[in-house]
Design an enzyme around this catalytic site. Sequence first.
Site, short mmCIF file in Angstrom:
data_model
loop_
_atom_site.label_atom_id
_atom_site.label_comp_id
_atom_site.label_asym_id
_atom_site.label_seq_id
_atom_site.Cartn_x
_atom_site.Cartn_y
_atom_site.Cartn_z
N PRO A 2 0.83 -1.21 0.00
CA PRO A 2 0.00 0.00 0.00
C PRO A 2 0.87 1.25 0.00
O PRO A 2 1.90 1.31 0.66
CB PRO A 2 -0.79 -0.12 1.31
CG PRO A 2 -0.79 -1.58 1.63
CD PRO A 2 0.52 -2.10 1.12
N GLU A 3 0.43 2.25 -0.76
CA GLU A 3 1.15 3.51 -0.81
C GLU A 3 0.44 4.52 0.10
O GLU A 3 -0.51 4.18 0.81
CB GLU A 3 1.26 4.00 -2.25
CG GLU A 3 2.01 3.02 -3.15
CD GLU A 3 2.16 3.51 -4.58
OE1 GLU A 3 2.28 4.73 -4.78
OE2 GLU A 3 2.15 2.66 -5.49
N LYS A 58 4.20 5.66 4.60
CA LYS A 58 3.38 4.45 4.56
C LYS A 58 3.22 3.80 5.93
O LYS A 58 2.73 2.67 6.05
CB LYS A 58 4.00 3.44 3.59
CG LYS A 58 4.21 3.97 2.19
CD LYS A 58 4.95 2.96 1.32
CE LYS A 58 5.31 3.54 -0.03
NZ LYS A 58 6.04 2.58 -0.89
N HIS A 112 -3.31 -16.61 9.93
CA HIS A 112 -2.52 -15.44 9.56
C HIS A 112 -2.59 -14.33 10.61
O HIS A 112 -2.04 -13.26 10.41
CB HIS A 112 -2.98 -14.90 8.20
CG HIS A 112 -2.84 -15.87 7.08
ND1 HIS A 112 -1.65 -16.53 6.82
CD2 HIS A 112 -3.73 -16.32 6.17
CE1 HIS A 112 -1.81 -17.33 5.78
NE2 HIS A 112 -3.06 -17.22 5.36
N ARG A 131 2.41 -13.01 4.69
CA ARG A 131 3.82 -13.27 4.37
C ARG A 131 4.78 -12.85 5.49
O ARG A 131 5.99 -13.01 5.36
CB ARG A 131 4.18 -12.58 3.06
CG ARG A 131 3.35 -13.09 1.88
CD ARG A 131 3.81 -12.50 0.56
NE ARG A 131 5.15 -12.96 0.20
CZ ARG A 131 5.80 -12.61 -0.91
NH1 ARG A 131 5.22 -11.77 -1.75
NH2 ARG A 131 7.00 -13.05 -1.16
N ARG A 294 11.44 -1.30 -11.57
CA ARG A 294 9.98 -1.41 -11.51
C ARG A 294 9.39 -1.27 -12.91
O ARG A 294 9.92 -0.58 -13.78
CB ARG A 294 9.39 -0.30 -10.63
CG ARG A 294 9.99 -0.20 -9.24
CD ARG A 294 9.74 -1.46 -8.41
NE ARG A 294 8.34 -1.71 -8.21
CZ ARG A 294 7.61 -1.14 -7.23
NH1 ARG A 294 8.17 -0.28 -6.39
NH2 ARG A 294 6.33 -1.44 -7.08
#
Length: 304
Positions: A2-3, A58, A112, A131, A294
């Site tokens: 997320p930005e 962020k 999770h 993750r 990128r």
Amino acid sequence: MPELPEVEVIRRGLNAVLPGKAITGIEVLEQRSFPTFDLETEKRIIGSVFQEVRRRGKLLIIVLKSSAREEALLVHLRMTGQLVYRGPSTGQGGFAGGYPSQSLVSGLPDKHTHVVFSLDDGSRLYFNDQRKFGYLKLIALSDIDQDDFLHHLGIEPLDGSFTWQALRAALQGKAKNPAQAKASPMSVKAALLDQKRIAGIGNIYADESLFRAGIDPRRSLASLKVGDYRRLQAAIRECLNQSIIDGGSTSRNYVDSFGLRGEYLDLHAAVYGRSGQACPRCGKPITKIRLAGRGTHLCEHCQR
């Protein structure tokens, strides 16, 4: 990851439900998600009251207050982190933000879930991370400027101090020395992605801002003129603010604080993810190249 707009949307959602609630318990199920957690940290957290949720780049900064001190709980969602708030009873005040896995809507805790906060009204706040790249960290609020991560973050693009002059200083201030720059000049796209220069801008909003400003992402910092900085500063703010209004961007891995899909990419993105499609300005096809490690989208006709 997320930005800035996505994290800002979650910040606003948390601020709507957390302030005034006291923490009555904390359970850390995965030490990697809260690496500094110990008995002393637990004592500092339990009994403290949520004051407000801030954001820096962020990173979420949750301010806690107890009778003895004010603390800052730092939360970085990274790639697959989630914050899920569940009210004291079903259908009461629930929301979720972050990676849109089944954990957003299923019973929690699940496999999770790594950290659980129990609150005094019977509600709970869950930190999930598929993750395990995200993390929580508790520091004294008075020490926040000395935190290793926060200390090195660049200028905040939504602050009133973010002028075109501040943008120019931020991008050029950490440039390589002239000899290095001449041998290997840094592109404006790479500079925008550098969190030590500007905090919170990632791949999506770098591409979109450069398109709005009419600047080729491959251009070197040394080639930018005053007019370029003026247009780029305005474009960055326009893109970020529009995305916040749209609830952020969802390509694969983000939903907002109410579990909804961010709509910026659908409603307002001009180039990102649109390789081969017509440019909304000139009609020529959008190009995708590899730059700064990128995928980078641009119109080679409009971005000279």
